[in-house]
Design an enzyme around this catalytic site. Structure first.
Site, PDB file in Angstrom:
ATOM      1  N   GLU A 194       1.211   0.294   5.176  1.00  0.00           N
ATOM      2  CA  GLU A 194       2.392   0.803   4.461  1.00  0.00           C
ATOM      3  C   GLU A 194       2.155   2.241   4.043  1.00  0.00           C
ATOM      4  OE1 GLU A 194       3.985  -1.411   1.083  1.00  0.00           O
ATOM      5  OE2 GLU A 194       3.534  -3.300   2.106  1.00  0.00           O
ATOM      6  N   GLU A 206      -1.568  -6.665  -0.923  1.00  0.00           N
ATOM      7  CA  GLU A 206      -1.760  -6.042  -2.237  1.00  0.00           C
ATOM      8  C   GLU A 206      -2.201  -7.014  -3.333  1.00  0.00           C
ATOM      9  OE1 GLU A 206       1.457  -3.406  -3.310  1.00  0.00           O
ATOM     10  OE2 GLU A 206       0.922  -2.030  -1.706  1.00  0.00           O
TER      11      GLU A 206
HETATM   12  C1  BGP Z   1       4.269  -1.972  -1.945  1.00  0.00           C
HETATM   13  C2  BGP Z   1       4.704  -3.372  -1.547  1.00  0.00           C
HETATM   14  C3  BGP Z   1       5.967  -3.432  -0.752  1.00  0.00           C
HETATM   15  C4  BGP Z   1       6.987  -2.385  -1.083  1.00  0.00           C
HETATM   16  C5  BGP Z   1       6.393  -1.015  -1.362  1.00  0.00           C
HETATM   17  C6  BGP Z   1       7.366  -0.026  -1.943  1.00  0.00           C
HETATM   18  O1  BGP Z   1       3.518  -2.024  -3.106  1.00  0.00           O
HETATM   19  O2  BGP Z   1       3.697  -3.984  -0.782  1.00  0.00           O
HETATM   20  O3  BGP Z   1       6.462  -4.742  -0.810  1.00  0.00           O
HETATM   21  O4  BGP Z   1       7.905  -2.826  -1.985  1.00  0.00           O
HETATM   22  O5  BGP Z   1       5.294  -1.092  -2.231  1.00  0.00           O
HETATM   23  O6  BGP Z   1       7.509  -0.291  -3.314  1.00  0.00           O
HETATM   24  P1  BGP Z   1       8.886  -0.330  -4.068  1.00  0.00           P
HETATM   25  O7  BGP Z   1       9.725  -1.284  -3.322  1.00  0.00           O
HETATM   26  O8  BGP Z   1       8.565  -0.790  -5.438  1.00  0.00           O
HETATM   27  O9  BGP Z   1       9.393   1.055  -4.054  1.00  0.00           O
END
Ligand code: BGP
Length: 466
Positions: free
Chosen positions: A366, A164
């Site tokens: 993801e 990201e």
């Molecule tokens: C993405 C990231 C992850 C993870 C996910 C969920 O943007 O790559 O590391 O954290 O989001 O986000 P959050 O933990 O803020 O709910």
């Protein structure tokens, strides 16, 4: 488009799950690990990353659970500072050994390791020397990449360069502790990360036999609020700035033309050193990792001082920008309890757009639902909302495959509960529950959620039942 029959998921489809080092491992100061910028994070009421899910000490137990789940792939990140405590210089052999063990354990259980080289956790020592503003960080990343390829390239075939990058540029606060970089600085950081990734891609192809490597940005289709052409221009603006800048550079090694005009207009153009555009053009990814959570909807910018509405933004919240786009509501979509839109059809739209632009295999690195899961008195976690969310997204992924998209795998976020980037431990994503709360570590016991058994069955039958 309606189909009489959907194409099946390919036989070798990489049904997986994801995590990242600083969110899951814990052991933040053990066995020679150095500090990363994430270790500075000590929120008052929510979990920090010191113990996280204590995966460092539960690694074998966790891999056993992955095997029981039937995972064909596991996407995890390597902590740069476990390998190089100062980000450069001396190598920490215990760090090398930890990931050797993890990789061997995965392979012994028939699970394909997919390694992210850098997931938000820049070494603190490098941050103190200017972080990604400093061109020396490019060199440090190249050296780190070489160590990873030489140490693990005999067993790891799938690599992701930077997680990201677009979120780090568009939501920079958490990534730049102690100072808020200007936009000009951010686009220089962005350029330097592009060069670092390109160098890593080239190295991977030299050092890893049959190695496959790609980026892992957070990509989402951007919708215009109405069919007003001015809204369409705004959505195109934001989609280019948020998404295509990153993938065009990764795939074609050139700046997206509209984005370059934006950088010129705003005075944000980065300094490009001699030979860098050649390096960027030569590096060719083998596949594209894509993190997808939700689409965004925008309206025409008015350039009246109100396009940008500062709000408590996280990575899925649109902020708006003067003269570029204005954030808008989408009343067709549901919303999670943490305020993220739910748009399974948007996943299909996003996959189609990406594939149409680049014609490279896509791996979903993801996607998932953050929720306040509860351990009930029967000792279970009935997360039917997660099952529903993933069922709908898997269905749309299958439709995208039927549309012709070359989708090679799907790694939901996350394999196990871990510390959320903004909401600590109350926002859980895993198939496996970890018995702890924000501050009380309890037993850190692993408990299979209902979604665990559901996903196990999905993998067994290679997809959702029609
Ligand atoms: C993405 C990231 C992850 C993870 C996910 C969920 O943007 O790559 O590391 O954290 O989001 O986000 P959050 O933990 O803020 O709910």
């Amino acid at each position: 488009m309606f189909y009489k029959n959907c194409k099946p998921f390919p036989n070798n489809f990489l049904w997986g799950a994801s995590t990242s080092a600083y969110q899951v491992e814990g052991a933040y100061d053990e066995d020679g690990k150095g500090l990363s910028i994430q270790d500075l994070h000590h929120p008052k009421d929510i979990a920090d990353f010191k113990v996280a899910s204590d995966h460092y000490h539960h690694m074998k137990e966790d891999v056993k659970l992955m095997a029981e789940l039937g995972l064909r792939a596991y996407r995890f990140s390597i902590s740069w500072v476990r390998i190089l405590p100062e980000g450069e210089g001396e190598v920490n052999e215990k760090g090398i050994a930890f990931y050797n063990e993890l990789i061997d354990e995965l392979i012994a259980h028939g699970i394909e390791p997919i390694v992210t080289m850098y997931h938000f956790d820049l070494p603190l020592a490098l941050h103190e020397k200017g972080g990604w503003n400093n061109r020396d960080t490019i060199k440090a990343f190249e050296v780190y990449a070489e160590i990873l390829f030489k140490s693990y390239g005999d067993r790891v075939k799938y690599w992701l360069t930077i997680n990201e990058q677009n979120v780090m540029i568009n939501h920079p606060n958490a990534m730049n502790p102690g100072k808020n970089p200007s936009k000009k600085e951010l686009y220089q950081q962005c350029h330097n990360m592009f060069v670092a990734s390109a160098k890593a891609i080239k190295l991977c192809h030299q050092l890893v036999p049959n190695g496959k490597i790609g980026p892992a940005p957070n990509i989402t289709a951007i919708y215009p609020e109405k069919c007003n052409p001015a809204d369409v221009i705004a959505s195109d603006n934001w989609e280019s700035l948020r998404c295509w800048l990153y993938l065009d550079m990764a795939v074609y090694g050139r700046y997206h033309s509209l984005v370059w005009s934006y950088l010129e207009e705003k005075g944000y153009t980065p300094k490009i050193e001699e030979g860098e555009m050649e390096i960027l053009a030569e590096a060719k990814p083998d596949f594209l990792g894509v993190n997808y959570y939700a689409t965004a909807t925008v309206a025409a910018a008015k350039n009246d001082g109100n396009d940008c509405q500062p709000r408590n933004g996280d990575q899925q919240v649109m902020i708006g920008e003067e003269g570029v786009y204005r954030a808008a509501q989408n009343d067709y979509l549901e919303i999670t309890e943490f305020g993220w839109m739910i748009d399974s059809i948007g996943l299909r739209v996003t996959l189609r757009r990406i594939y149409d632009r680049y014609h490279l295999p896509i791996l979903i690195t993801e996607n998932g639902l953050g929720a306040k899961d509860e351990l009930t008195s029967d000792g279970a976690i009935h997360d039917e909302y997660r099952i529903d969310y993933l069922t709908r997204h898997f269905h749309q992924a299958q439709l995208a495959i039927t549309d012709g998209v070359d989708l090679i795998g799907y790694c939901p976020w996350s394999f196990i509960d871990l510390v959320s980037t903004h909401q600590g431990y109350r926002k859980r994503y895993g198939f496996v529950y970890v018995e702890r709360d924000e501050k009380d570590l309890k037993r850190l016991k692993r408990i299979k959620k209902d979604s665990f058994y559901w996903y196990q069955n999905i993998i067994k039958q290679n997809g959702i039942e029609e």
